[in-house]
Design a protein around this motif. Structure first.
Motif, short mmCIF file in Angstrom:
data_model
loop_
_atom_site.label_atom_id
_atom_site.label_comp_id
_atom_site.label_asym_id
_atom_site.label_seq_id
_atom_site.Cartn_x
_atom_site.Cartn_y
_atom_site.Cartn_z
N VAL B 11 0.86 -1.17 0.00
CA VAL B 11 0.00 0.00 0.00
C VAL B 11 0.90 1.23 0.00
O VAL B 11 2.08 1.13 0.32
CB VAL B 11 -0.88 0.01 1.26
CG1 VAL B 11 -1.84 1.19 1.25
CG2 VAL B 11 -1.63 -1.30 1.36
N GLU B 20 2.71 -3.06 6.13
CA GLU B 20 1.97 -3.00 4.89
C GLU B 20 0.64 -3.70 5.08
O GLU B 20 0.52 -4.69 5.77
CB GLU B 20 2.77 -3.69 3.79
CG GLU B 20 3.22 -5.08 4.18
CD GLU B 20 4.26 -5.63 3.21
OE1 GLU B 20 3.97 -6.67 2.62
OE2 GLU B 20 5.32 -4.99 3.04
N GLN B 21 -0.37 -3.19 4.41
CA GLN B 21 -1.66 -3.85 4.48
C GLN B 21 -2.45 -3.56 3.22
O GLN B 21 -2.44 -2.44 2.71
CB GLN B 21 -2.46 -3.34 5.69
CG GLN B 21 -3.76 -4.10 5.88
CD GLN B 21 -4.65 -3.46 6.92
OE1 GLN B 21 -4.66 -2.25 7.07
NE2 GLN B 21 -5.41 -4.28 7.62
N ALA B 22 -3.10 -4.58 2.71
CA ALA B 22 -3.98 -4.36 1.57
C ALA B 22 -5.09 -3.43 2.01
O ALA B 22 -5.51 -3.45 3.17
CB ALA B 22 -4.57 -5.70 1.12
#
Lengths: 229, 229
Positions: B11, B20-22
DNA sequence: GAAATAGTGTCTGTTAGACACTATCAG
DNA sequence: CTGATAGTGTCTAACAGACACTATTTC
């Protein structure tokens, strides 16, 4: 009350989502309960990074793509405690803006019950250290985790009053005294031995084993639960 | 079971969020209850856009920057019904991947109780039309909303058994018969008049007014609630 | 006075809490 | 036989469910 970062309200526009929304991150936090030394305890991890560096926090982390919320909770649980064979139930979702100074984070809180006797401790990758604390003597907590923990304790007590929950906290074989001590630890008050035994035996969920536990004095009858519910 | 879109798990990297993360979108959905014509009813809106165009769905929408989850729920409620002076309580959070074919959406479900007598209807901007349905005769619902609705009905019934809830559904002055009809509508079964009256009067939450309601036959005593809880 | 709704009391079985002594084992 | 824990029964008050008739009003 820290104000959240100001986000541009325009997000990369998905062709399929006509609606604009500021980015929100989603985490799960888990209140991991166990009972040890006749006290209800929760697992807390010391934060190794800012914000709230050095304070304790509930174990938790980001929900990853493709996993359900419950899977995320189990994964975090495994990372933090080494086991995921525990009772897990969703509690409540906390999402006030400002609850995380880094930005908008909505957290889905769960609580877990790990049987007394196997209460492992593994420091996770993002935790300097983890430890069990009695709910009566908690350290200062990061974020809004004190509120989440309060909520969890009340839920646990509520369930105990009118249901068979809490059984997930004992080892497979246990004495009625151990079960009573467990209930007393969760409720935070003493119970009458005769009334307690009448009640739990009347529920019909316990199976008396043919074994006795040699405790040093008069041996106590061992019990187990009839089925997994 | 539609698979969610594949997101790049990288991201835009916030300077402050190392993780990080969708992208996950967060919505609130609200199960709006009322009682009318002796039946428990819920507000549903017909979808005017894909996916699930033409099916009915719970009112709801995206959580905006700076607002709490509860504020988002109240805002949606106001947009859909014109009023936000209702009881509102968080239910549960649903976040399975694939529950929205457009991408990952976590929804925080609420339920609301709007007093019988004022059950307004305003078609929202993204709803072709809105209507009240009895919980016994529901149309086909979009997304996982049938499951959310089920969950809400069970919660409402549970609360009624052991608490003073459901009182948010009546107008300010009401007869004991009206209160009983309300309980029967929610529980979906008949109650004994004498036992019911004994129980609710014994709770001490009702204040008998000096008024009678001219109902055509024998006038009935009117009651109101003592305080706002 | 007929039709319709409001209002009222008793009995019974279950449940929860208060309460104190006996049984069995190790040392 | 002492110390320690296990185990056991009764009484009472509160609550929940089953059950049927009288009271008041309109027309």
């Amino acid at each position: 009350m820290a104000k959240p970062n100001k986000y541009d309200s325009e997000v990369e526009t998905s062709a399929q989502f006509p609606v604009e929304q500021a980015p929100i991150r989603v985490t799960v936090d888990i209140v991991v309960f166990t009972v040890h030394d006749q006290a209800l305890r929760v697992l807390l991890v010391e934060r190794g990074i800012e914000p709230f560096l050095g304070l304790f926090a509930l174990p938790g982390g980001f929900v990853l793509a493709g996993e359900t919320l419950e899977q995320a909770a189990f994964r975090e649980l495994r990372e933090e405690t080494g086991t995921a064979e525990v009772y897990l139930e969703q509690l409540y979702t906390f999402g006030d803006p400002g609850r995380d100074p880094r930005g908008r984070v909505v957290t889905v809180a769960y609580y877990a019950l790990v049987p007394s006797g196997r209460s492992p401790l593994l420091a996770g990758t993002d935790a300097a250290s983890a430890a069990w604390f009695t709910v009566a003597e908690l350290p200062k907590l990061a974020f809004d985790h004190a509120g989440i923990l309060d909520y969890a304790v009340n839920r646990l007590r509520g369930k105990l009053e009118y249901s068979n929950v809490g059984y997930e906290l004992l080892p497979e074989k246990f004495t009625l005294t151990a079960l009573q001590v467990l209930h007393e630890a969760i409720l935070g008050r003493k119970l009458d031995k005769r009334n307690f035994r009448r009640k739990v035996l009347g529920m019909g969920l316990l199976k008396p084993l043919k074994e006795k536990l040699a405790t040093g004095r008069k041996p106590a009858e061992l019990y187990s639960f009839r089925d997994q519910r």
